[in-house]
Design a protein around this motif. Structure first.
Motif, PDB file in Angstrom:
ATOM      1  N   ASP B  68       0.806  -1.215   0.000  1.00  0.00           N
ATOM      2  CA  ASP B  68       0.000   0.000   0.000  1.00  0.00           C
ATOM      3  C   ASP B  68       0.837   1.261   0.000  1.00  0.00           C
ATOM      4  O   ASP B  68       0.328   2.349  -0.221  1.00  0.00           O
ATOM      5  CB  ASP B  68      -0.912   0.035   1.241  1.00  0.00           C
ATOM      6  N   LEU B  69       2.145   1.077   0.288  1.00  0.00           N
ATOM      7  CA  LEU B  69       2.971   2.269   0.516  1.00  0.00           C
ATOM      8  C   LEU B  69       2.947   3.227  -0.658  1.00  0.00           C
ATOM      9  O   LEU B  69       2.780   4.427  -0.479  1.00  0.00           O
ATOM     10  CB  LEU B  69       4.415   1.843   0.804  1.00  0.00           C
ATOM     11  N   ALA B  70       3.120   2.686  -1.855  1.00  0.00           N
ATOM     12  CA  ALA B  70       3.159   3.543  -3.034  1.00  0.00           C
ATOM     13  C   ALA B  70       1.840   4.281  -3.193  1.00  0.00           C
ATOM     14  O   ALA B  70       1.789   5.477  -3.485  1.00  0.00           O
ATOM     15  CB  ALA B  70       3.458   2.708  -4.279  1.00  0.00           C
ATOM     16  N   LEU B  71       0.766   3.545  -2.935  1.00  0.00           N
ATOM     17  CA  LEU B  71      -0.561   4.123  -3.106  1.00  0.00           C
ATOM     18  C   LEU B  71      -0.815   5.225  -2.073  1.00  0.00           C
ATOM     19  O   LEU B  71      -1.535   6.198  -2.337  1.00  0.00           O
ATOM     20  CB  LEU B  71      -1.596   3.009  -2.942  1.00  0.00           C
ATOM     21  N   ALA B  72      -0.185   5.070  -0.911  1.00  0.00           N
ATOM     22  CA  ALA B  72      -0.437   6.019   0.172  1.00  0.00           C
ATOM     23  C   ALA B  72      -0.111   7.447  -0.238  1.00  0.00           C
ATOM     24  O   ALA B  72      -0.712   8.387   0.236  1.00  0.00           O
ATOM     25  CB  ALA B  72       0.376   5.632   1.406  1.00  0.00           C
ATOM     26  N   GLU B 119       7.609  -8.235   8.818  1.00  0.00           N
ATOM     27  CA  GLU B 119       8.890  -8.513   9.453  1.00  0.00           C
ATOM     28  C   GLU B 119       9.841  -7.349   9.325  1.00  0.00           C
ATOM     29  O   GLU B 119      10.790  -7.227  10.086  1.00  0.00           O
ATOM     30  CB  GLU B 119       9.521  -9.756   8.835  1.00  0.00           C
ATOM     31  N   GLN B 120       9.633  -6.537   8.324  1.00  0.00           N
ATOM     32  CA  GLN B 120      10.553  -5.430   8.160  1.00  0.00           C
ATOM     33  C   GLN B 120       9.814  -4.199   7.665  1.00  0.00           C
ATOM     34  O   GLN B 120       8.679  -4.282   7.206  1.00  0.00           O
ATOM     35  CB  GLN B 120      11.667  -5.798   7.171  1.00  0.00           C
ATOM     36  N   ALA B 121      10.464  -3.088   7.796  1.00  0.00           N
ATOM     37  CA  ALA B 121       9.835  -1.833   7.418  1.00  0.00           C
ATOM     38  C   ALA B 121      10.243  -1.444   6.008  1.00  0.00           C
ATOM     39  O   ALA B 121      11.275  -1.885   5.514  1.00  0.00           O
ATOM     40  CB  ALA B 121      10.249  -0.743   8.396  1.00  0.00           C
ATOM     41  N   TRP B 122       9.421  -0.616   5.411  1.00  0.00           N
ATOM     42  CA  TRP B 122       9.705  -0.132   4.060  1.00  0.00           C
ATOM     43  C   TRP B 122       9.578   1.384   4.045  1.00  0.00           C
ATOM     44  O   TRP B 122       8.847   1.966   4.838  1.00  0.00           O
ATOM     45  CB  TRP B 122       8.748  -0.757   3.036  1.00  0.00           C
ATOM     46  N   GLN B 123      10.316   1.939   3.101  1.00  0.00           N
ATOM     47  CA  GLN B 123      10.338   3.396   3.023  1.00  0.00           C
ATOM     48  C   GLN B 123       9.919   3.812   1.628  1.00  0.00           C
ATOM     49  O   GLN B 123      10.325   3.180   0.663  1.00  0.00           O
ATOM     50  CB  GLN B 123      11.772   3.869   3.289  1.00  0.00           C
ATOM     51  N   VAL B 124       9.134   4.856   1.505  1.00  0.00           N
ATOM     52  CA  VAL B 124       8.682   5.275   0.187  1.00  0.00           C
ATOM     53  C   VAL B 124       8.882   6.774   0.038  1.00  0.00           C
ATOM     54  O   VAL B 124       8.727   7.550   0.989  1.00  0.00           O
ATOM     55  CB  VAL B 124       7.201   4.884  -0.043  1.00  0.00           C
ATOM     56  N   THR B 125       9.294   7.168  -1.173  1.00  0.00           N
ATOM     57  CA  THR B 125       9.382   8.598  -1.492  1.00  0.00           C
ATOM     58  C   THR B 125       8.734   8.810  -2.845  1.00  0.00           C
ATOM     59  O   THR B 125       8.659   7.886  -3.656  1.00  0.00           O
ATOM     60  CB  THR B 125      10.851   9.083  -1.575  1.00  0.00           C
ATOM     61  N   ALA B 126       8.296  10.019  -3.087  1.00  0.00           N
ATOM     62  CA  ALA B 126       7.711  10.342  -4.394  1.00  0.00           C
ATOM     63  C   ALA B 126       8.477  11.508  -4.973  1.00  0.00           C
ATOM     64  O   ALA B 126       8.774  12.479  -4.272  1.00  0.00           O
ATOM     65  CB  ALA B 126       6.236  10.708  -4.236  1.00  0.00           C
ATOM     66  N   MET B 131       5.236  12.315  -9.844  1.00  0.00           N
ATOM     67  CA  MET B 131       5.187  11.770  -8.511  1.00  0.00           C
ATOM     68  C   MET B 131       5.407  10.260  -8.520  1.00  0.00           C
ATOM     69  O   MET B 131       4.657   9.497  -7.928  1.00  0.00           O
ATOM     70  CB  MET B 131       3.854  12.092  -7.820  1.00  0.00           C
ATOM     71  N   GLN B 132       6.446   9.873  -9.256  1.00  0.00           N
ATOM     72  CA  GLN B 132       6.797   8.456  -9.268  1.00  0.00           C
ATOM     73  C   GLN B 132       7.262   8.046  -7.890  1.00  0.00           C
ATOM     74  O   GLN B 132       8.037   8.758  -7.253  1.00  0.00           O
ATOM     75  CB  GLN B 132       7.934   8.201 -10.272  1.00  0.00           C
ATOM     76  N   THR B 133       6.783   6.912  -7.426  1.00  0.00           N
ATOM     77  CA  THR B 133       7.187   6.484  -6.094  1.00  0.00           C
ATOM     78  C   THR B 133       8.277   5.429  -6.190  1.00  0.00           C
ATOM     79  O   THR B 133       8.324   4.652  -7.146  1.00  0.00           O
ATOM     80  CB  THR B 133       6.003   5.879  -5.336  1.00  0.00           C
ATOM     81  N   SER B 134       9.153   5.467  -5.187  1.00  0.00           N
ATOM     82  CA  SER B 134      10.141   4.399  -5.115  1.00  0.00           C
ATOM     83  C   SER B 134      10.146   3.842  -3.707  1.00  0.00           C
ATOM     84  O   SER B 134      10.138   4.584  -2.728  1.00  0.00           O
ATOM     85  CB  SER B 134      11.532   4.942  -5.485  1.00  0.00           C
ATOM     86  N   VAL B 135      10.093   2.505  -3.605  1.00  0.00           N
ATOM     87  CA  VAL B 135      10.006   1.851  -2.305  1.00  0.00           C
ATOM     88  C   VAL B 135      11.326   1.152  -2.024  1.00  0.00           C
ATOM     89  O   VAL B 135      11.877   0.481  -2.893  1.00  0.00           O
ATOM     90  CB  VAL B 135       8.846   0.840  -2.301  1.00  0.00           C
ATOM     91  N   ALA B 136      11.829   1.345  -0.802  1.00  0.00           N
ATOM     92  CA  ALA B 136      13.089   0.706  -0.435  1.00  0.00           C
ATOM     93  C   ALA B 136      12.961   0.130   0.961  1.00  0.00           C
ATOM     94  O   ALA B 136      12.209   0.651   1.769  1.00  0.00           O
ATOM     95  CB  ALA B 136      14.227   1.726  -0.483  1.00  0.00           C
ATOM     96  N   PRO B 137      13.670  -0.939   1.275  1.00  0.00           N
ATOM     97  CA  PRO B 137      13.615  -1.494   2.627  1.00  0.00           C
ATOM     98  C   PRO B 137      14.235  -0.539   3.638  1.00  0.00           C
ATOM     99  O   PRO B 137      15.106   0.255   3.284  1.00  0.00           O
ATOM    100  CB  PRO B 137      14.423  -2.788   2.542  1.00  0.00           C
TER     101      PRO B 137
END
Lengths: 366, 680
Positions: B68-72, B119-126, B131-137
Motif C-alpha cells: 500500500d505504501l506507493a498508493l499512500a 517482518e521489516q519496514a519499508w520506506q517510500v518517497t515520491a 510523482m513516481q514512487t520508489s520503495v526501499a527497505p
C-alpha cells in the motif's frame, strides 16, 4: 447698555425664555439669553436652535441702548432669589454685566450679541389670529399623548391641522391617541404641520387663559406665534404624521358611561398594585358593573368594582392603567363615555355629550 | 488561448496543497491525525526551524503494508472510508485521501512504516513531475514515521508567506495542543530543535487529564474551571468551562471538539457566548475546553478541506443543548461550591481507590478522585461522577491564590511553635476536617446532569457511593445535606467597611463582599424569576410601525411567525421587503423595536433561534435591579448583612454582579497568617 427694572417685571419673561434654554450645551452662547434695549423696550431672547422665544418688557424709563448675552439660568436664579419689589439695575461695563439691587451686586460673564444665533425663517407666511384660551385648550387636552424620544421622530410632536373654520390637534405615541378640534376662523388654505414636543410645551406655557388674541403664522418650516409680550418661533418636524382618521374606531357597539371621578379613583387605587413596569390592569365588563383587577410580580392583588351604565356584551380587556388615568385627568365633564367593540380593538374615550376631544387607547394583551 | 490539457499530478497536488498546507502547522495536524487514525498510543513530533526545515511525526500505530505504501502517496487514496455511507458516518479524523499527496508535492517527504504483522519496514518517497514512487527497505519499529523536509522548496511563492521560525513554531504548537487535548489516551511528545517542549503522558484518570489541560493551557484555567458532564437527547457534553471571573481579552482559550475533532463553529461560539452573557464582563471572552459527542450521522464534517467547520443536521438542538447546559452550570455556582474545605492530607489515602473507579470510565469522565499531594496545585475532594464545580477554584473570585500558598503547617508543628495559635486554628481546620469532609455539601451540578444526590457519609472518601442517574433537564442542585456545619459557607458578618464592603468570618478565614454588587445580582435574579412567572404581556400598536428589511429577512419573519408570537411580537408582511410591526411586548415599549427585530431576524436566519428579546428584557431588569439595590454608603446592621450573605448562598450566579464583576472574595487564614509572618 443699561436699564432699571423691577424684579417682578423681569422675572416672568425671563423664566419663560430661560425655559427654552437647554441645560447642557455644547455651544456656550446657547446657554445665554440675549438682552436688547431699544428705547423703552427690553427684549429677552432664548433659543435652542429649534425653538426661539422672545419676551418683551416695557421699561419705566428709557435705558441706554445696547445688546449683550448673559447666562440665562444664573440671571434667572439671581432674579428669583431677590426680595419682592426689588429694583434691578443691569449695566454692561467692560464686557461684563453688573447687576445691582439694594446692597447686592453681581457680575456676570457675557458673550457678544453678534454670536447669538437667529432662528431664520424663510418663505411666505400664512397668518391668522385666534384666542389664546382656545389654543391653549387644544394643546392641553392632547399634549400628554405625545411620544417622548421615539425613533419615529414625527411622533415626538403634535399635529396641527388648520382649516378654514377649525383647528385640530393630534398627538399619539403609537399606543394611544388624543385629538381635539376647536372652532376658529382660519386661513383659506388648509394646512397640516407637526410642531416638535418642546415647541408644544413652551408654547402652552406662554399662552394665558384670558380671551386675548394670539397671531399664528406658518411658513414652510416654521411656526410663529405672536402675543402682546412674546414672539415664539419653532421649527417644524418634517415628516408624515399617521392618519388619525384611520385610527379612531367607528364600529364600537358596547358603550359604557361612568362617573369620571369615581373611575379615576378606581384606576388610581388599582394602579398601586399593577406591574410597575408596564402597569397592566384587567377590566371586566358586565351589565352595569365594571370590575378592575390588578396584580404585580409579588402576587399582590387589587380588585375594584364600580357601578356604571352598560348593557353591552360581557368583555374582558387589559389596559395600561396610566393611559386611562391620563384621559381621566384631562376630561372635565362629570361622566365619561367609553366605546368598545371587542377585547383586541382599541377603546374610544370621550365626553358623553360629544365634546371637542376624542381619545383612543389600545388594549394590552395580558 | 492555449490548448486544454491535463495538469501533471504534481501540479494538481500542489493546487490541492494550497487548500490544506499553508504552513508547517497544517502538516502537523494532518500527520498527527493520520497517526491517531492508525490507532497510535504514542506520537512524537520533531520540528526543526519552526518545522520548515524538518518535521517528523512518528507513531506506534498499525503501520502500512508494503503493497500500500506507493498508493499512500497518491491522491484520493485512503484506507479510512470506502463507500458513501462511510463518509456520512465518518469516525476517523481524515477521509479525503489528500494529505500525504499534497504534502509530498510541496516538500521532500519520506514515509517509513512497518505493518503490525510485517517482518521489516519499508520506506517510500515520491519524486518528479509525475510523482513516481520508489520503495526501499528500511529499519523501523512497528508504526509509521513521516519525515517532511524543506517545506515549500519548490513553491517559492508559498515560502515567502512563511513567518519567522518562532511564529511558525507557535502555530505548530497550537495545533498540537488542540490535538493533544482531544485524545487523552495518547502520549504526545513535541521537540523543537532537539529540545523537548511538551511531554504528555497518557492521561486516563480525571486528575491526569486535568493536569494535561493545566500544562497545555495554564494551571490557572483548571483552577478556575467547572467540570461539565451532561447527556441528553443523544448529545453528550463534557469538559471544562472557566468561571466567568476567569475571562480572556481574546478568544484564544476556546477549544471545542465535535466527536474528537477541533472545530471553530459559529453556532457553537454563539451558544456559549449566550450562556455566558449574563455573567461575563463587557468585552471579555470565556475560556473553555469542551467535548461534544453525538452520532456522527448527525454532523457533516465534509464542509471544508481543513475540517474547521462542521454542519449539524439539527443545529437548533445542538445550540439549545449547549446553551442550556452551560447556562445551568454557570447558574448553579454557589459560594459553597467555590469554597474548598481546609486542606487535609489524610484524604489522599482514600482517594486513589475512588479514582480507580474513574479510570475505567475512560476519558474525561467524572469520577475524579483527588490527590492534592500529587500535583500540589490544588485539592479537590469530590468523589462523584459529576460535580458542579471544581473544588478549589474559588481563588478566582478575587485572584487571591490562597491555595498556592505553602501547605499549612500541621497542627502539631503549630503547637510546637506557637501554642496559642494552634489553639486558635485547630478548631478551624485540622480537628474539624474529617467531619467537615463528611458534611461538606455534595458538589453536584444541576440535577439534569446526573446524580442528584450523592452523599458522602464518612470521612473516608473511598467509600463514597456513586450513583449516576441521568434525569431530564429540570430542577437545580440538591440543597446542602442536612446537619451540615453550623457555619454557613460565607460565614457571619462582622462589620461593614466604609459603607461599601461587608466583612464576614467563615471557616476558612475572612470573606469580603461588595455589598452593592452582591445585592444587585440578588435583586436581578429575583426580578427575572418574577417576570418569568408571568405570561408575556403584549401591547398591540395603535399605529403599526413599518420597517424595511431584506427579502430573506421578510421570509424569515413569516417562517418564524409562531416564535415571534410567543415572544409577544406580531409581524405582518406588507410587501416583498417590508414588514409591519403590529404588536410588541409591553416591557419593550420604550425600546428601539425595529432594530431589535432586525437583529432577531438575523439571529433566526443564522442560528435558528434568537434570544434578543430576552436579552433586552434582562437589560431592562438589570437596570431596575441596579437602581433597586443598596448603594454604597448605606449603613447595614449585622442582621441585614447576614441576610444578604444567606441570600447570596441561595442565589444563582451570585459570584458575579449583573455586569460580570466579582461580588466576593476570600482571604484565608493561611493568607492572613502569611501577611503577619505567623507560623514561620
Amino acid at each position: 447698555m443699561k436699564f432699571v427694572i423691577s424684579r417682578e417685571a423681569l422675572l416672568r419673561p425671563l423664566q419663560l425664555v430661560a425655559g427654552v434654554v437647554e441645560k447642557r450645551q455644547t455651544l456656550p452662547v446657547l446657554s445665554n439669553v440675549l438682552l436688547q434695549v431699544r428705547g423703552q423696550q427690553l427684549s429677552l431672547t432664548g433659543t435652542d436652535l429649534e425653538v426661539e422665544l422672545i419676551g418683551r418688557v416695557t421699561l419705566d424709563e428709557v435705558g441706554i441702548e445696547g445688546e449683550i448675552t448673559v447666562p440665562g439660568k444664573k440671571l434667572m436664579d439671581i432674579c428669583r432669589s431677590l426680595p419682592d419689589g426689588a429694583q434691578l439695575e443691569i449695566a454692561l461695563e467692560d464686557q461684563r454685566v453688573n447687576v445691582r439691587s439694594g446692597r447686592s451686586r453681581f457680575t456676570l460673564s457675557t458673550l457678544p450679541a453678534t454670536e447669538f444665533p437667529n432662528v431664520d425663517s424663510v418663505g411666505e407666511e400664512k397668518t391668522f389670529a385666534m384666542s389664546q384660551q382656545v389654543l391653549r385648550r387644544a394643546i392641553d387636552r392632547t399634549s400628554f399623548a405625545m411620544a417622548q424620544q421615539d425613533v419615529r421622530y414625527y411622533l415626538n410632536g403634535m399635529l396641527f391641522e388648520v382649516g378654514q373654520d377649525s383647528l385640530r390637534t393630534v398627538a399619539t405615541d403609537g399606543h394611544r391617541l388624543a385629538t381635539c378640534r376647536v372652532d376658529i376662523s382660519g386661513p383659506d388654505e388648509a394646512r397640516q404641520i407637526i410642531l416638535p414636543r418642546k415647541g408644544v410645551l413652551e408654547l402652552a406655557k406662554l399662552l394665558t387663559d384670558a380671551d386675548v388674541s394670539v397671531t399664528l403664522a406658518f411658513s414652510a418650516n416654521h411656526l410663529r406665534a405672536h402675543t402682546e409680550n412674546f414672539s415664539f418661533t419653532s421649527k417644524l418636524v418634517d415628516g408624515k404624521f399617521p392618519d388619525y382618521t384611520r385610527v379612531i374606531p367607528k364600529n364600537g357597539t358596547n358603550v359604557l358611561i361612568a362617573n369620571r371621578q369615581e373611575l379615576r379613583q378606581v384606576f388610581a387605587r388599582t394602579a398601586i398594585l399593577s406591574n410597575e413596569k408596564y402597569r397592566g390592569v384587567r377590566l371586566l365588563l358586565s351589565t352595569d358593573i365594571l370590575q378592575v383587577f390588578a396584580n404585580n410580580p409579588e402576587q399582590e392583588e387589587a380588585e375594584e368594582s364600580v357601578g356604571v351604565h352598560y348593557n353591552g356584551a360581557s368583555l374582558e380587556m387589559g389596559f395600561n392603567v396610566s393611559y386611562l388615568q391620563d384621559v381621566m385627568s384631562v376630561i372635565a365633564t362629570e361622566n365619561v363615555k367609553m366605546t368598545l367593540s371587542d377585547a383586541n380593538s382599541s377603546a374610544l374615550l370621550e365626553e358623553p355629550e360629544g365634546g371637542d376631544s376624542v381619545y383612543v387607547v389600545m388594549p394590552m394583551r395580558l | 488561448m492555449s490548448k486544454i490539457h491535463l495538469l501533471s499530478p504534481r501540479l494538481a497536488n500542489q493546487i490541492a496543497a494550497g487548500e490544506v498546507v499553508e504552513r508547517p502547522a497544517n502538516i502537523v495536524k494532518e500527520l498527527v491525525e493520520n497517526a491517531l487514525d492508525a490507532g497510535a498510543r504514542r506520537i512524537e513530533v520533531d520540528a526543526e526551524q519552526g518545522g520548515v526545515k524538518l518535521l517528523r511525526v512518528r507513531d506506534d500505530g498499525c503501520g502500512i503494508e508494503q503493497d500500500d505504501l506507493a498508493l499512500a502517496l497518491s491522491r484520493h487514496a485512503t484506507s479510512k472510508i470506502t463507500t458513501l455511507d462511510d463518509l456520512e458516518a465518518v469516525m476517523t479524523m481524515g477521509f479525503r485521501g489528500e494529505a500525504l499527496a499534497s504534502i509530498s508535492s510541496v516538500s521532500r517527504l519520506t514515509l517509513t512504516s512497518r505493518f503490525e504483522q510485517a517482518e521489516q519496514a519499508w520506506q517510500v518517497t515520491a519524486e518528479g513531475r509525475d510523482m513516481q514512487t520508489s520503495v526501499a527497505p528500511a529499519a523501523h519499529p512497528q508504526g509509521t514515521t513521516v519525515e517532511v523536509r524543506d517545506l515549500f522548496f519548490n513553491t517559492p511563492a508559498r515560502r515567502k508567506f512563511l513567518r519567522t521560525e518562532k511564529t511558525e513554531f507557535g502555530h505548530l504548537e497550537e495545533h498540537l495542543k488542540k490535538l493533544a487535548l482531544s485524545r487523552y489516551d495518547v502520549a504526545f511528545t513535541l521537540r523543537h530543535n532537539n529540545r523537548v517542549i511538551h511531554q504528555l503522558r497518557v492521561a486516563d484518570r480525571g486528575i491526569e487529564q486535568e493536569r494535561r489541560v493545566a500544562t497545555l493551557l495554564s494551571p490557572d484555567f483548571i483552577d478556575h474551571a467547572i467540570h461539565v458532564d451532561t447527556e441528553a437527547a443523544g448529545l453528550q457534553l463534557k469538559g471544562w468551562v472557566a468561571l466567568p471571573t476567569y475571562s480572556r481579552s481574546q478568544t484564544d482559550m476556546q477549544y471545542f471538539y465535535v466527536n474528537g475533532r477541533a472545530v471553530r463553529d459559529k453556532l457553537v461560539v454563539h451558544a456559549i457566548r449566550q450562556a455566558y452573557r449574563d455573567v461575563l464582563y463587557n468585552g471579555r471572552h470565556p475560556a473553555f475546553v469542551l467535548y461534544l459527542e453525538l452520532d456522527p450521522k448527525l454532523v457533516d464534517v465534509n464542509v471544508h478541506p481543513t475540517k474547521h467547520e462542521v454542519r449539524f443536521r439539527d443545529g437548533r438542538l445542538v445550540h439549545d443543548f449547549l446553551f442550556r447546559t452551560l447556562h445551568q452550570v454557570l447558574g448553579n455556582i454557589r459560594p459553597q461550591d467555590q469554597l474548598a474545605p481546609a486542606s487535609s492530607s489524610s484524604l489522599t489515602a482514600g482517594v486513589d481507590s475512588a479514582s480507580a473507579v474513574g479510570e475505567t470510565r475512560g476519558f474525561a469522565s467524572g469520577a475524579v478522585g483527588n490527590s492534592e499531594a500529587a500535583n500540589g496545585l490544588r485539592l479537590q475532594t469530590q468523589a462523584e461522577p459529576v460535580r458542579g464545580i471544581q473544588a478549589g477554584e474559588f481563588r478566582g473570585q478575587g485572584g487571591l491564590p490562597w491555595q498556592s500558598s505553602e501547605p499549612k503547617p500541621t497542627p502539631a508543628a503549630v503547637a510546637e511553635q506557637m501554642n496559642s495559635y494552634a489553639n486558635l486554628i485547630r478548631p478551624l481546620d485540622s480537628d474539624t476536617v474529617p467531619a467537615a469532609m463528611a458534611e461538606r455539601p455534595v458538589l453536584a451540578g444541576t440535577a439534569g446532569f446526573a446524580s442528584p444526590n450523592d452523599s458522602v457519609t464518612s470521612g473516608n472518601m473511598a467509600t463514597a457511593v456513586q450513583t449516576n442517574t441521568p434525569v431530564a433537564f429540570a430542577g437545580v442542585a440538591p440543597a446542602m445535606p442536612a446537619g451540615s456545619a453550623d457555619m454557613p459557607p460565607l460565614g457571619f458578618a462582622i462589620a461593614q467597611l466604609h459603607g461599601i464592603y461587608i466583612l464576614a468570618e467563615n471557616r476558612q478565614g475572612l470573606v469580603l463582599v461588595d455589598m452593592h454588587a452582591a445585592h444587585e445580582r440578588i435583586t436581578y435574579e429575583r426580578l427575572k424569576a418574577a417576570v418569568d412567572r408571568e405570561s408575556v404581556a403584549s401591547q398591540p400598536l395603535l399605529v403599526p410601525q413599518s420597517m424595511s428589511v431584506s427579502e430573506a429577512e421578510a421570509d424569515a419573519a413569516e417562517q418564524y411567525a409562531a416564535e415571534f408570537r410567543a415572544l409577544g411580537v406580531e409581524l405582518a408582511r406588507v410587501g416583498p421587503e417590508s414588514l409591519l410591526v403590529r404588536q410588541i411586548p409591553v416591557l419593550l415599549q420604550q425600546a428601539p423595536v425595529t432594530n431589535l427585530i432586525t437583529d432577531m431576524l438575523g439571529d433566526l436566519i443564522e442560528h435558528g433561534s434568537s434570544d434578543r428579546i430576552l436579552a433586552h428584557r434582562n437589560e431592562l431588569l438589570a437596570t431596575m435591579a441596579c437602581h433597586g439595590s443598596v448603594r454604597a454608603n448605606r449603613r447595614l446592621s449585622v442582621a441585614e448583612m447576614n441576610a444578604l450573605l444567606r441570600d447570596m448562598e441561595a442565589t444563582e450566579r451570585s459570584g458575579q454582579c449583573n455586569h460580570g464583576r466579582p461580588t466576593w472574595t476570600q482571604l484565608s487564614m493561611a493568607e492572613l497568617d502569611k501577611l503577619f509572618l505567623r507560623g514561620r
